[in-house]
Motif scaffolding. Structure first.
Motif, PDB file in Angstrom:
ATOM      1  N   LEU A  15       0.799  -1.228   0.000  1.00 37.40           N
ATOM      2  CA  LEU A  15       0.000   0.000   0.000  1.00 37.40           C
ATOM      3  C   LEU A  15       0.830   1.276   0.000  1.00 37.40           C
ATOM      4  O   LEU A  15       0.279   2.372  -0.122  1.00 37.40           O
ATOM      5  CB  LEU A  15      -0.937   0.005   1.214  1.00 37.40           C
ATOM      6  CG  LEU A  15      -1.944  -1.152   1.277  1.00 37.40           C
ATOM      7  CD1 LEU A  15      -2.731  -1.103   2.580  1.00 37.40           C
ATOM      8  CD2 LEU A  15      -2.889  -1.115   0.087  1.00 37.40           C
ATOM      9  N   TRP A  27      -0.322   7.637   1.948  1.00 34.35           N
ATOM     10  CA  TRP A  27      -1.729   8.020   2.088  1.00 34.35           C
ATOM     11  C   TRP A  27      -2.643   6.806   2.265  1.00 34.35           C
ATOM     12  O   TRP A  27      -3.439   6.738   3.204  1.00 34.35           O
ATOM     13  CB  TRP A  27      -2.182   8.839   0.879  1.00 34.35           C
ATOM     14  CG  TRP A  27      -3.603   9.286   1.012  1.00 34.35           C
ATOM     15  CD1 TRP A  27      -4.734   8.618   0.645  1.00 34.35           C
ATOM     16  CD2 TRP A  27      -4.056  10.498   1.625  1.00 34.35           C
ATOM     17  NE1 TRP A  27      -5.855   9.334   0.970  1.00 34.35           N
ATOM     18  CE2 TRP A  27      -5.472  10.490   1.566  1.00 34.35           C
ATOM     19  CE3 TRP A  27      -3.402  11.595   2.193  1.00 34.35           C
ATOM     20  CZ2 TRP A  27      -6.234  11.543   2.065  1.00 34.35           C
ATOM     21  CZ3 TRP A  27      -4.175  12.634   2.688  1.00 34.35           C
ATOM     22  CH2 TRP A  27      -5.571  12.607   2.621  1.00 34.35           C
ATOM     23  N   LEU A  28      -2.541   5.839   1.366  1.00 33.16           N
ATOM     24  CA  LEU A  28      -3.432   4.683   1.408  1.00 33.16           C
ATOM     25  C   LEU A  28      -3.146   3.809   2.625  1.00 33.16           C
ATOM     26  O   LEU A  28      -4.067   3.263   3.241  1.00 33.16           O
ATOM     27  CB  LEU A  28      -3.294   3.866   0.119  1.00 33.16           C
ATOM     28  CG  LEU A  28      -4.290   2.719  -0.075  1.00 33.16           C
ATOM     29  CD1 LEU A  28      -5.727   3.205   0.054  1.00 33.16           C
ATOM     30  CD2 LEU A  28      -4.070   2.049  -1.427  1.00 33.16           C
ATOM     31  N   ARG A  31      -4.736   5.496   5.608  1.00 28.14           N
ATOM     32  CA  ARG A  31      -6.189   5.278   5.580  1.00 28.14           C
ATOM     33  C   ARG A  31      -6.521   3.873   6.082  1.00 28.14           C
ATOM     34  O   ARG A  31      -7.479   3.684   6.848  1.00 28.14           O
ATOM     35  CB  ARG A  31      -6.723   5.466   4.157  1.00 28.14           C
ATOM     36  CG  ARG A  31      -8.191   5.054   3.988  1.00 28.14           C
ATOM     37  CD  ARG A  31      -8.620   5.061   2.527  1.00 28.14           C
ATOM     38  NE  ARG A  31      -9.843   4.301   2.335  1.00 28.14           N
ATOM     39  CZ  ARG A  31     -11.070   4.811   2.387  1.00 28.14           C
ATOM     40  NH1 ARG A  31     -11.235   6.094   2.635  1.00 28.14           N
ATOM     41  NH2 ARG A  31     -12.130   4.052   2.193  1.00 28.14           N
ATOM     42  N   THR A  32      -5.731   2.903   5.665  1.00 35.02           N
ATOM     43  CA  THR A  32      -5.965   1.519   6.086  1.00 35.02           C
ATOM     44  C   THR A  32      -5.807   1.364   7.594  1.00 35.02           C
ATOM     45  O   THR A  32      -6.590   0.655   8.242  1.00 35.02           O
ATOM     46  CB  THR A  32      -5.000   0.572   5.348  1.00 35.02           C
ATOM     47  OG1 THR A  32      -5.260   0.656   3.933  1.00 35.02           O
ATOM     48  CG2 THR A  32      -5.166  -0.863   5.808  1.00 35.02           C
ATOM     49  N   ASP A  68      -8.623  -2.232   0.154  1.00 29.31           N
ATOM     50  CA  ASP A  68      -8.399  -1.121  -0.776  1.00 29.31           C
ATOM     51  C   ASP A  68      -7.118  -1.283  -1.588  1.00 29.31           C
ATOM     52  O   ASP A  68      -6.694  -0.346  -2.271  1.00 29.31           O
ATOM     53  CB  ASP A  68      -8.343   0.206  -0.009  1.00 29.31           C
ATOM     54  CG  ASP A  68      -9.717   0.666   0.443  1.00 29.31           C
ATOM     55  OD1 ASP A  68     -10.690   0.434  -0.291  1.00 29.31           O
ATOM     56  OD2 ASP A  68      -9.820   1.256   1.538  1.00 29.31           O
ATOM     57  N   LEU A  71      -6.688  -0.203  -5.236  1.00 30.45           N
ATOM     58  CA  LEU A  71      -6.491   1.201  -5.606  1.00 30.45           C
ATOM     59  C   LEU A  71      -5.057   1.465  -6.052  1.00 30.45           C
ATOM     60  O   LEU A  71      -4.815   2.369  -6.852  1.00 30.45           O
ATOM     61  CB  LEU A  71      -6.849   2.110  -4.428  1.00 30.45           C
ATOM     62  CG  LEU A  71      -8.327   2.141  -4.021  1.00 30.45           C
ATOM     63  CD1 LEU A  71      -8.519   2.999  -2.783  1.00 30.45           C
ATOM     64  CD2 LEU A  71      -9.193   2.654  -5.167  1.00 30.45           C
ATOM     65  N   CYS A  84      -3.015   9.198  -8.235  1.00 25.84           N
ATOM     66  CA  CYS A  84      -4.218   9.115  -7.417  1.00 25.84           C
ATOM     67  C   CYS A  84      -5.258   8.286  -8.154  1.00 25.84           C
ATOM     68  O   CYS A  84      -5.477   8.497  -9.350  1.00 25.84           O
ATOM     69  CB  CYS A  84      -4.764  10.516  -7.148  1.00 25.84           C
ATOM     70  SG  CYS A  84      -6.045  10.563  -5.889  1.00 25.84           S
ATOM     71  N   GLY A 154      -9.216  13.216   1.448  1.00 25.21           N
ATOM     72  CA  GLY A 154      -9.005  12.272   0.359  1.00 25.21           C
ATOM     73  C   GLY A 154      -9.615  12.769  -0.939  1.00 25.21           C
ATOM     74  O   GLY A 154      -9.018  12.644  -2.018  1.00 25.21           O
TER      75      GLY A 154
END
Length: 233
Positions: A15, A27-28, A31-32, A68, A71, A84, A154
């Motif tokens: 990620l 970032w991801l 978020r996770t 996620d 992504l 992104c 986000g």
């Protein structure tokens, strides 16, 4: 090292991508981690404890790590700087790539039986009619990330990379309010009453943020101040 520790390391590597500056884009991954914290608290809800529902926390946590992950694939296919993910990635596409990632990354770490269950949790979490407890928890944990200020950031991140202005962001927010997007999300997207209550509070905070942004964008606070000054002369 435990299996979950190994999975944590694999997930973080999966990620975490390269930022446009050449540094690390967390970032991801960040978020996770927020989603995982949400899930940890949801698992302790009295309504689950009272029903004595058995929760496979290992598979739930692993599903949260990778729900996620698709992504990353879609962001990597973007030409725009910042990599992104596009806004039009469907749940079906995200689910498909994320479950493929689980199968590929964890094949040498856990059994096929566990991989199948993890992928089922991810798949079912996109179905609002699911009866799979772990999927319901995962869905609510992820959903909370879209409703508050963190969710706004986000959205801002994606729109800024696409070259959108503050005015564009405010217009997008206004359209969603007008056609009831957020109201529908609050009504339909959460399985647990306590989580829905938190989601409403987070949305209210996001709404206050956007209202202030609208004031600053239009300079209406300056206009109001000037009007009072002229009135008192």
């Amino acid at each position: 090292m435990s299996e979950l520790d190994t999975i944590h390391q694999i997930a973080r590597k999966t990620l975490t991508v390269s930022a446009p500056s050449g540094g690390r884009d967390d970032w991801l991954w960040d978020r996770t981690l927020r989603t995982l914290r949400n899930i940890e608290h949801i698992c302790r809800l009295p309504e689950l404890a009272e029903q004595a529902i058995s929760i496979d926390r290992f598979c739930l946590v692993t599903a949260a790590y990778f729900a996620d992950s698709g992504l990353v694939y879609f962001a990597g296919n973007q030409k725009a700087a910042g990599k992104c993910p596009p806004a039009d990635v469907t749940n079906a596409d995200l689910c498909n790539v994320s479950t493929q990632t689980v199968s590929g990354k964890l094949a040498d770490v856990i059994t096929d039986t566990r991989i199948d269950k993890i992928n089922r949790i991810i798949t079912e979490s996109f179905d609002r009619f699911t009866g799979v407890t772990e999927a319901m928890i995962l869905s609510d944990g992820r959903g909370l990330e879209d409703l508050g200020v963190a969710g706004l950031l986000g959205e801002f991140r994606r729109q800024l990379i696409d070259g959108k202005s503050v005015s564009d962001m405010l217009e997008s927010w206004k359209r969603k309010i007008e056609y009831g997007y957020w109201q529908a999300r609050l009504k339909e997207s959460f399985r647990f009453a306590a989580v829905r209550a938190i989601a409403k509070k987070r949305f209210a905070a996001a709404e206050r943020f956007m209202n202030q942004l609208a004031i600053e964008n239009s300079a209406s606070d300056m206009e109001e101040r000037l009007a009072k000054m002229l009135e008192n002369k």
